[in-house]
Design a protein around this motif. Structure first.
Motif, mmCIF file in Angstrom:
data_model
loop_
_atom_site.group_PDB
_atom_site.id
_atom_site.type_symbol
_atom_site.label_atom_id
_atom_site.label_comp_id
_atom_site.label_asym_id
_atom_site.label_seq_id
_atom_site.Cartn_x
_atom_site.Cartn_y
_atom_site.Cartn_z
ATOM 1 N N ASP A 133 0.913 -1.304 0.017
ATOM 2 C CA ASP A 133 -0.128 -0.305 0.038
ATOM 3 C C ASP A 133 0.881 1.367 -0.001
ATOM 4 N N SER A 134 1.895 1.381 0.655
ATOM 5 C CA SER A 134 2.916 2.372 0.852
ATOM 6 C C SER A 134 3.419 2.505 -0.488
ATOM 7 N N THR A 135 3.891 1.747 -1.421
ATOM 8 C CA THR A 135 4.193 1.816 -2.467
ATOM 9 C C THR A 135 3.316 2.206 -3.710
ATOM 10 N N ARG A 136 2.096 1.726 -3.677
ATOM 11 C CA ARG A 136 1.363 1.870 -4.780
ATOM 12 C C ARG A 136 0.354 3.132 -4.626
ATOM 13 N N SER A 137 1.015 4.277 -4.798
ATOM 14 C CA SER A 137 0.654 5.542 -4.730
ATOM 15 C C SER A 137 0.054 6.071 -6.238
ATOM 16 N N SER A 138 -0.853 7.128 -6.199
ATOM 17 C CA SER A 138 -1.280 7.454 -7.645
ATOM 18 C C SER A 138 -0.254 7.867 -8.467
ATOM 19 N N SER A 139 0.879 8.423 -8.062
ATOM 20 C CA SER A 139 2.109 8.548 -8.644
ATOM 21 C C SER A 139 2.586 7.538 -9.389
ATOM 22 N N PHE A 140 2.595 6.487 -8.545
ATOM 23 C CA PHE A 140 3.341 5.037 -8.927
ATOM 24 C C PHE A 140 2.603 4.701 -9.817
ATOM 25 N N LEU A 141 1.075 4.464 -9.709
ATOM 26 C CA LEU A 141 0.464 3.583 -10.587
ATOM 27 C C LEU A 141 0.324 4.589 -11.764
ATOM 28 N N SER A 142 0.408 5.930 -12.196
ATOM 29 C CA SER A 142 0.417 6.404 -13.227
ATOM 30 C C SER A 142 1.853 6.178 -13.968
#
Length: 794
Positions: A133-142
């Motif tokens: 969860d800490s890794t999968r931010s909106s920035s990471f997903l984009s």
């Protein structure tokens, strides 16, 4: 060929095409040494298996120089090795930076090693399966979506790798759409990743991804739609189609078919389809081929259905208080049609464009309501400066051009509907801006300035539209009565918007010339135009809302009203021949005399010009009422003009009025005698106010003596203008005045007379004037004579 993205990075092109204000394609220029050092720091990270703050700074350094940065295969392998290491604990914010470096490698490298591509795909599968969860931010997903899409679009990737990328990309979209939509700032990257995927040579998941694109704004907890996103979708589909414009173009965008997207879907889903259809038309328009006519027809039908449903839901958009959903769709339709260019005429789209201009692009009605609601001194934080920077406002000129093109193809009923909306808009703007200006008197800040910038652009729109109307409706195919009615409405609308005219426009002058020709030969049209003028009572009273009655109203300080009346004063002389004496007496004369006393000399001169035009009119008519009215008006004209001279009455206006009345009125009529008498008396009064003991003052006639000198020059000029029956009376009154002047003034007048007579070629008057001047010189030489003696000799 359809225009490709000028940037290597699709997301940057989408931002710039959608008018995103904070878009900056290039970061600060960094030295090669800084970039080399940053890569060295990352290699150190892999060797030491420990992440320090300087490593994060190294990542930021590389990303900030993305435009000029080149990521070679060894550097891409380094990034993969760091992300794949189980011994390095990376901070969550670093993942997006690492994925961005791999994306730069994919887009800028001409060759991609199949093994490295496979490693990157496996890495992304691994990261997706970890579900941190800490890794999968909106920035990471984009960034993940962007990288997966670019890999699926890569020419060097294997079909198996592309399929794996597309499968994973769709899983990310489906499972993490809530987080994807949580940040508008990353939407351009998400859309670019989808665009790459839709342009992949592999067809797997194409329909599913395209369906997600059109439905993501309708999902629960999905992103909130805005105009910039709509434009991104438009240009995204344009870009996708341009990459597949060859043999299989129709199959590639099958979901844009009208059958697949009925406008019964919720509004935000409709907006995506609408903008995608516009993207198809934009690409096909650039392509210029008739090969895809079925595709063009389907895309146009999609836009037409949205417009028809929107008009139906808003009851032809006659109310300015529409819902936010309809407001948003109006903006999307107007921008879509502005970007597309040529589209087959459809009445609903025509009305939508008209409404979009009057409601969304120029939202003056809503702004005025908000201002007037704060009449008790509240704050006016309306964000008008933000509206001036919006893409919808900046596209006003293009939208107006599309509207005018539609108008040329519309039937008479729809043309009349659009005309009525725009003419009503002008009238409301005039009324409400006067009220708003009164409320904002003394208010500090840029609110009124920004408001008038919007209104000024609205004025330009009205002018361009009106010119289009004159070209297509003022012709022999339309009944003359309809032409005249339309011409009057255009003039009235221009008068309402005149305050916002800040420049000379050829379109403005061309329109006025065209409509004046239509009405100046018709009495009923002229009267209709004149009757549209505000009445004397309306001009001198504040007839606004009751809440504004507390504000002290001074008619000549109302600049909006003054601009409108000035328009009438300028147009009236062109059609005054057909205006009856009754209409002039009841409607025009009171306003003309009122504005003779306006502090603005330009306005006052225009009032004098109306008086001159009326005196000069009707020469070929045997109209006793007209002649009688002319004579009656002279008496009040001279009183009004001279009582305000030299303070408010401009000399040029007075001189033109006096010259006109002595030329146009019947010879020897009482008004001419009254005019001369009034001028002489005014000169005497002005001279009596000057200290006659100052001898030097009378040598130059400057300063305080300039106003009476101008009137005296006018009287001297009348010696050559008045009828021979009036000339003796004029010479007598002038002589009585001249002989009373101090020596300096007397000499100057005689010198002026000598020069005029010497240059005159009027053989009829010259002998009489020569004798008269000689008598004046003789009388002046008899300085011992009393005034009574002089008068008797005269």
């Amino acid at each position: 060929m359809a225009k490709q993205s000028p940037s290597v990075f699709l997301e940057e092109w989408l931002q710039s095409s959608s008018g995103v204000n904070d878009f900056s394609p290039s970061g600060p220029t960094l030295s090669a040494q800084a970039i080399i050092q940053a890569w060295a720091d990352l290699r150190d990270l892999l060797q030491r298996q420990t992440f320090h703050p300087r490593h994060l700074e190294a990542l930021k350094t590389l990303i900030s120089s993305q435009v000029s940065l080149y990521v070679a295969e060894p550097q891409a392998k380094l990034v993969v090795a760091i992300l794949s290491s189980d011994h390095v604990s990376l901070p969550p914010e670093s993942y997006a930076f690492f994925l961005r470096l791999l994306y730069v490698w994919v887009r800028k490298s001409s060759r991609h090693s199949p093994l490295l591509v496979t490693s990157v795909v496996d890495l992304l599968l691994h990261l997706f399966s970890r579900k941190f969860d800490s890794t999968r931010s909106s920035s990471f997903l984009s960034e993940e979506i962007l990288l997966l899409g670019s890999l699926s679009f890569s020419f060097n990737a294997s079909e198996k790798s592309k399929t794996s990328c597309l499968e994973l990309l769709y899983k990310v979209l489906e499972e993490d759409y809530v987080m994807i939509g949580s940040s508008d700032s990353h939407m351009h990257s998400v859309l670019a990743g989808i665009g790459y995927a839709l342009s992949s040579s592999v067809q797997a998941y194409y329909i599913e991804i395209l369906d997600f694109l059109f439905g993501m704004w309708n999902k629960k907890d999905g992103p909130s739609a805005n105009v910039s996103q709509g434009l991104m979708i438009l240009h995204l589909i344009e870009w996708v189609l341009s990459n597949n414009i060859n043999a299989h173009a129709s199959d590639k965008i099958n979901l844009l078919r009208m059958e697949a997207f009925q406008s019964r879907k919720p509004a935000y889903a409709t907006f995506a389809v609408l903008m995608a259809a516009a993207g198809v038309l934009r690409c096909l328009g650039r392509w210029g081929s008739t090969k895809f006519m079925e595709l063009r027809t389907s895309a146009e039908e999609v836009i037409g259905i949205v417009g028809n449903e929107l008009i139906s839901r808003t009851h032809c958009l006659k109310s300015y208080e529409i819902q936010s959903r309809e407001s948003f769709l109006l903006q999307c339709i107007s921008l879509a049609l502005a970007r597309v260019g040529s589209v087959t005429f459809r009445a609903p789209l025509f009305l939508c464009l008209t409404s979009a201009l009057l409601i969304e692009i120029f939202p003056l009605q809503r702004i005025y309501d908000q201002i007037i609601e704060h009449t008790e001194g509240g704050l006016f934080e309306l964000g008008l400066n933000k509206h001036l920077e919006t893409i919808i406002f900046k596209e006003a000129g293009v939208v107006t051009r599309v509207l005018c093109n539609f108008y040329a193809s519309a039937d008479e009923e729809n043309q009349h509907a659009a005309e009525t909306m725009i003419w009503d808009f002008c009238r409301h703007i005039y009324i409400r801006h006067r009220q708003a200006a009164l409320v904002l008197q003394g208010h500090k800040g840029m609110l009124l300035t920004d408001l008038e910038k919007i209104a000024e652009s609205a004025f330009l729109m009205v002018v361009v539209f009106a010119l289009t109307v004159t070209k297509h409706r003022l012709n022999h195919r339309i009944a003359q009565e309809i032409q005249q009615q339309l011409s009057v409405k255009i003039l009235i609308s221009f008068s309402c918007m005149e305050y916002f005219r800040r420049m000379r426009l050829p379109e403005y002058l061309d329109t006025i010339r065209a409509v004046i020709i239509s009405i100046q030969e018709n009495e009923s049209a002229c009267i209709s135009f004149v009757e549209s003028m505000p009445s004397y009572d309306d001009l001198t009273r504040n007839n606004g809302r009751p809440t504004l009655q507390k504000t002290e109203y001074v008619w000549f300080t109302d600049e909006v009203q003054t601009a409108r009346i000035l328009f009438y004063l300028r147009v009236l002389p062109t059609c005054i021949e057909r205006l009856s004496a009754t209409a002039f007496r009841k409607i025009v004369a009171p306003i003309m005399f009122l504005y003779l006393g306006h502090p603005n000399a330009k306005v006052a001169r225009a009032s004098h010009s109306v008086f001159v035009a009326f005196l000069s009119s009707g020469k070929d008519q045997e109209d006793k009422d007209r002649v009688q009215l002319k004579e009656q008006l002279v008496f009040y004209y001279m009183q009004r003009a001279l009582e305000l001279y030299p303070g408010l009455t401009p000399y040029e206006g007075l001189a033109s009025g006096v010259a006109a009345l002595v030329r146009q009125l019947p010879a020897g009529c009482p008004p001419i005698f009254y005019c001369i008498h009034s001028l002489v008396e005014k000169v005497k009064t002005l001279c009596s106010l000057v200290n006659s003991k100052e001898a030097d003052l009378w040598k130059s006639w400057d300063g305080d003596l300039e106003p009476p000198k101008k009137l005296l020059e006018l009287l001297l000029r009348l010696l050559y203008l008045v009828d021979i029956q009036v000339l003796p009376a004029l010479m007598k009154q002038l002589a009585e005045f001249i002989v009373q002047l101090p020596p300096g003034g007397h000499d100057m007048v005689l010198n002026e007379l000598y020069q005029q007579i010497a240059e005159s070629d009027d053989v009829t008057r010259k002998p009489t004037l020569v004798s008269w001047v000689q008598s004046l010189s003789y009388l002046h030489s008899l300085s011992s004579l009393s005034l009574n003696s002089v008068s008797s000799r005269l």
